[in-house]
Design an enzyme around this catalytic site. Structure first.
Site, PDB file in Angstrom:
ATOM      1  N   TRP A 516       0.410  -0.925  -0.185  1.00  0.00           N
ATOM      2  CA  TRP A 516      -0.248   0.240  -0.118  1.00  0.00           C
ATOM      3  C   TRP A 516       1.222   1.207  -0.217  1.00  0.00           C
ATOM      4  O   TRP A 516       0.446   2.369   0.416  1.00  0.00           O
ATOM      5  CB  TRP A 516      -0.809   0.295   0.880  1.00  0.00           C
ATOM      6  CG  TRP A 516      -2.055  -1.383   0.659  1.00  0.00           C
ATOM      7  CD1 TRP A 516      -2.919  -1.838   0.698  1.00  0.00           C
ATOM      8  CD2 TRP A 516      -1.306  -2.103   2.432  1.00  0.00           C
ATOM      9  NE1 TRP A 516      -3.222  -2.835   1.043  1.00  0.00           N
ATOM     10  CE2 TRP A 516      -3.003  -3.345   2.043  1.00  0.00           C
ATOM     11  CE3 TRP A 516      -0.220  -2.267   3.925  1.00  0.00           C
ATOM     12  CZ2 TRP A 516      -2.676  -4.094   2.710  1.00  0.00           C
ATOM     13  CZ3 TRP A 516      -0.903  -3.402   3.832  1.00  0.00           C
ATOM     14  CH2 TRP A 516      -1.943  -4.338   4.407  1.00  0.00           C
ATOM     15  N   HIS A 517       2.196   1.095  -0.588  1.00  0.00           N
ATOM     16  CA  HIS A 517       2.467   2.924  -0.752  1.00  0.00           C
ATOM     17  C   HIS A 517       2.987   2.716  -2.130  1.00  0.00           C
ATOM     18  O   HIS A 517       4.130   3.571  -2.407  1.00  0.00           O
ATOM     19  CB  HIS A 517       4.184   1.880  -0.059  1.00  0.00           C
ATOM     20  CG  HIS A 517       4.427   1.148   1.073  1.00  0.00           C
ATOM     21  ND1 HIS A 517       5.557   1.045   1.447  1.00  0.00           N
ATOM     22  CD2 HIS A 517       3.892   1.258   1.537  1.00  0.00           C
ATOM     23  CE1 HIS A 517       5.977   0.594   3.000  1.00  0.00           C
ATOM     24  NE2 HIS A 517       4.392   1.233   2.954  1.00  0.00           N
ATOM     25  N   TYR A 518       1.526   2.606  -2.535  1.00  0.00           N
ATOM     26  CA  TYR A 518       1.804   3.470  -4.092  1.00  0.00           C
ATOM     27  C   TYR A 518       1.782   4.522  -4.293  1.00  0.00           C
ATOM     28  O   TYR A 518       1.205   5.629  -3.357  1.00  0.00           O
ATOM     29  CB  TYR A 518       0.564   2.740  -4.846  1.00  0.00           C
ATOM     30  CG  TYR A 518      -1.021   2.840  -4.088  1.00  0.00           C
ATOM     31  CD1 TYR A 518      -1.447   4.322  -3.670  1.00  0.00           C
ATOM     32  CD2 TYR A 518      -1.365   2.340  -3.301  1.00  0.00           C
ATOM     33  CE1 TYR A 518      -3.004   4.227  -3.283  1.00  0.00           C
ATOM     34  CE2 TYR A 518      -2.297   2.031  -2.069  1.00  0.00           C
ATOM     35  CZ  TYR A 518      -3.295   3.632  -2.625  1.00  0.00           C
ATOM     36  OH  TYR A 518      -4.396   3.105  -1.815  1.00  0.00           O
TER      37      TYR A 518
END
Ligand SMILES: Cc1cc2nc3c(=O)[nH]c(=O)nc-3n(C[C@H](O)[C@H](O)[C@H](O)COP(=O)(O)OP(=O)(O)OC[C@H]3O[C@@H](n4cnc5c(N)ncnc54)[C@H](O)[C@@H]3O)c2cc1C
Ligand SMILES: *[C@@H]1O[C@H](CO)[C@@H](O)[C@H](O)[C@H]1NC(C)=O
Ligand SMILES: *[C@@H]1O[C@H](CO)[C@@H](O)[C@H](O)[C@H]1NC(C)=O
Ligand SMILES: *[C@@H]1O[C@H](CO)[C@@H](O)[C@H](O)[C@H]1NC(C)=O
Length: 585
Positions: A516-518
């Site tokens: 979830w580090h997009y």
């Protein structure tokens, strides 16, 4: 075995009571409302007003930015957040609620769940925050700064943002004072720490927020009593009377006007300017908020929300917008381009001994310059039966209905593989389409192969032996050798993992998921300049993870919050200089 049904009944009762237990969970911290509560109101009651700053998105960057702009020397600030307040969702308050929140993530725009599910065009399931505090209100809480070299690499070549490192450090400290804590490390995290050191991810750096080579314990946003602190808590630093926060306020577009040519002063200057925003409340009523003279709109809607809003407002690639029937206000071909997500791969096991729930506390950084994958670990208490929803922290690890699951993962820093984001419809309530093209660059795949091998080495360490279960004690009627191995959940490593690159690369592709580090979509040097101003449009900036072409540190939230504070301080400084100039002229 008469006891078993009774025990089962007790647990079923417990499960039935979950909602009320969860409700009780929300009040163990006394009756005092959170510090941000005084500023927050539902959008449905809003009147049209004028502000010096309109911040769109109350997430990791938006909250510290709004608080700073409404602080000493600042102006009148409106913060618009599409979700509710974190205090409305008891599961967000503790680490135990993490899995539950993700399991209840809902893709539909009508849902008010604090996590919104989406799936990228790559077919990888993902989530985005939909709550005040943004990602910091739903995430795993791991807090760690970026390496100093990140501040030089940001934005590529000549377009590098010239960060003032003294102000960077002061901004990190401002955030940390409020919401970074030293975790108590035991159970799975302590085992992973020992195993990382055994696998030569050294030196041992102890507890530190710095991004340093070796194994370390990072900070966490969960305090000693286990309660989550989020970026929403930073709003309390605003001056009363200056900040107004509207929740359940979905911004549908930025109002863009042409600039009077006489006032343009030079043809290279922007021809259009932001003058306000349109937003929608939960009753689908439209509201307007307008800028005072000299004011600015700042998008902090995250890597999906900020490029989406630029596109909806006609700032983007002209041809794409025309095909959707959106009038083009400013041609900006790179809006929605350069989207990145760090591929995550790992191994999950059901340990032979029950372990506590633990989110990320210990990380392995084989090289701090981003040339090797980072290693992280977590353990969860998950329901055995799929119809049972993941429970909160009140379920004991030895409950017969739940099982503990532990995972070690690696994430590729960088990555070089990039994709894009586009509007699948002109409806502002729909999540835009996004494709990250995981492993389209061979360098990323090669890095994953090395990272997965490290995960395998960590698992193979002697420290991890206690988590192996006894398997294969007999075969074909004869007593076979008693073997101890991991009970793997999901994909297993290829048997030839230590020698066969192709086999490990297949594993990487087959099991890729997200941490979830997009980031990206409005990157520095392409969509915004070094001061995060949108190129070609006046009075409009983007301040959030969408401006990154490389995600900072092992995990980004520390740097995203720092950035909100940092840009806020810079803007307050500019406001001060403008006033001085006005006085002297
Ligand atoms: C499940 C999960 C776990 C994570 N774990 C960690 C971790 O342990 N450590 C770490 O460092 N990082 C972690 N992260 C990443 C980190 O939380 C994000 O990188 C960070 O929150 C991004 O900040 P942002 O300000 O760019 O966007 P966000 O924090 O996502 O904020 C954007 C906000 O804008 C709002 N918004 C969007 N569109 C609109 C609109 N049109 N109108 C009004 N509001 C809008 C959204 O509701 C949201 O609140 C995790 C993220 C997730 C999702
Ligand atoms: C900022 O902090 C880092 C790490 O703590 C330190 O190495 C650096 O010297 C500091 N920079 C300034 C300008 O204070
Ligand atoms: C990155 O760090 C590793 C070890 O920490 C080192 O071997 C390598 O040369 C460094 N690479 C660059 C490009 O600085
Ligand atoms: C390596 O793995 C691939 C894919 O699983 C397989 O096709 C190949 O035969 C293996 N190579 C060797 C040398 O075993």
């Amino acid at each position: 075995m008469a006891a078993a049904p009774a025990r089962l009944r007790f647990f079923l009762l417990l499960v039935a009571l979950l909602p009320s237990l969860a409700a009780a969970q929300s009040r163990p911290f006394g009756g005092a409302p959170p510090g941000y509560a005084r500023y927050v109101a539902d959008a449905a009651g809003e009147e049209q007003e004028e502000y010096d700053y309109i911040v769109v998105g109350g997430g990791a960057a938006g909250c510290p930015l709004a608080a700073t702009l409404a602080g000493p020397g600042g102006g009148r600030v409106l913060l618009l957040e599409r979700g509710g307040a974190p205090s409305e969702f008891p599961a967000l308050a503790t680490a135990g609620g993490f899995v539950r929140t993700l399991a209840l993530a809902d893709p539909s725009p009508e849902s008010d769940a604090p996590a919104q599910a989406f799936s990228s065009e790559d077919g990888v399931a993902n989530v985005r925050a939909r709550v005040l505090g943004g990602g910091t209100a739903i995430n795993a809480g791991f807090y760690s700064r970026a390496h100093p070299s990140w501040f030089q690499g940001q934005g590529e070549g000549a377009e590098v943002t010239d960060w003032d490192m003294r102000l960077v450090n002061a901004s990190y400290e401002w955030v940390e004072q409020e919401l970074a804590f030293q975790p108590e490390v035991h159970g799975w995290q302590a085992a992973v720490r020992a195993a990382l050191l055994e696998a030569n991810v050294t030196p041992w750096n102890g507890f530190t927020v710095e991004h340093v080579t070796g194994t370390k314990i990072g900070a966490t946003t969960f305090d000693a009593s286990g309660r989550r602190h989020s970026a929403a808590d930073l709003l309390a630093f605003a001056r009363p009377g200056r900040l107004h926060v509207a929740i359940r306020a979905t911004v549908t577009r930025i109002i863009i006007n042409p600039i009077d040519p006489a006032a343009r002063r030079g043809r290279s200057r922007p021809a259009v300017a932001a003058v306000g925003v349109v937003y929608q409340d939960r009753l689908l009523q439209q509201h307007h908020a307008l800028l005072r003279p000299g004011g600015e709109v700042i998008l902090s809607a995250g890597a999906l929300g900020s490029p989406q809003l630029l596109l909806l407002s006609g700032i983007g690639p002209a041809s794409d917008l025309t095909s959707l029937g959106i009038p083009n206000s400013a041609d900006a071909p790179d809006v929605g381009k350069h989207m990145f997500d760090n591929p995550r791969n790992g191994i999950s096991i059901i340990p032979s001994v029950p372990i506590d729930h633990s989110l990320i506390q210990v990380v392995g950084i084989p090289s701090a310059n981003g040339t090797a994958s980072y290693l992280e670990a977590a353990s969860y208490i998950v329901p055995l039966a799929p119809m049972l929803r993941p429970a909160g922290p009140f379920i004991s690890p030895s409950s017969p209905l739940y099982v503990t699951m532990a995972t070690i993962m690696e994430k590729v820093p960088g990555p070089l593989s990039e994709g894009s984001l586009w509007l699948s419809s002109p409806n502002p309530l729909e999540t835009p389409a996004v494709r990250f093209n995981y492993f389209s660059r061979p360098e990323d795949l090669a890095q994953c192969v090395v990272g997965v091998r490290r995960v395998a080495q960590v698992l193979r360490s002697r420290t991890m032996d206690i988590f192996r279960s006894t398997v294969g004690s007999s075969s074909q009627g004869r007593r076979g050798p008693v073997r101890r191995d991991f009970r793997i959940v999901g994909a297993t490593l290829p048997v030839d993992w230590s020698t066969n690159n192709t086999a490990v690369a297949d594993f990487c592709r087959r099991t890729v998921t997200t941490l979830w580090h997009y980031h990206g979509g409005c990157v520095v040097g392409k969509v915004v300049d070094r001061d995060f101003r949108v190129i070609g449009t006046r009075a409009l900036r983007v301040v959030d993870g969408s401006t990154f072409s490389v995600t900072p540190g092992t995990n980004p939230q520390a740097t995203v919050m720092m950035m909100g504070r940092y840009v806020g301080q810079k803007m307050v400084g500019e406001r001060h200089s403008r006033r001085q100039a006005n006085i002297s002229s």
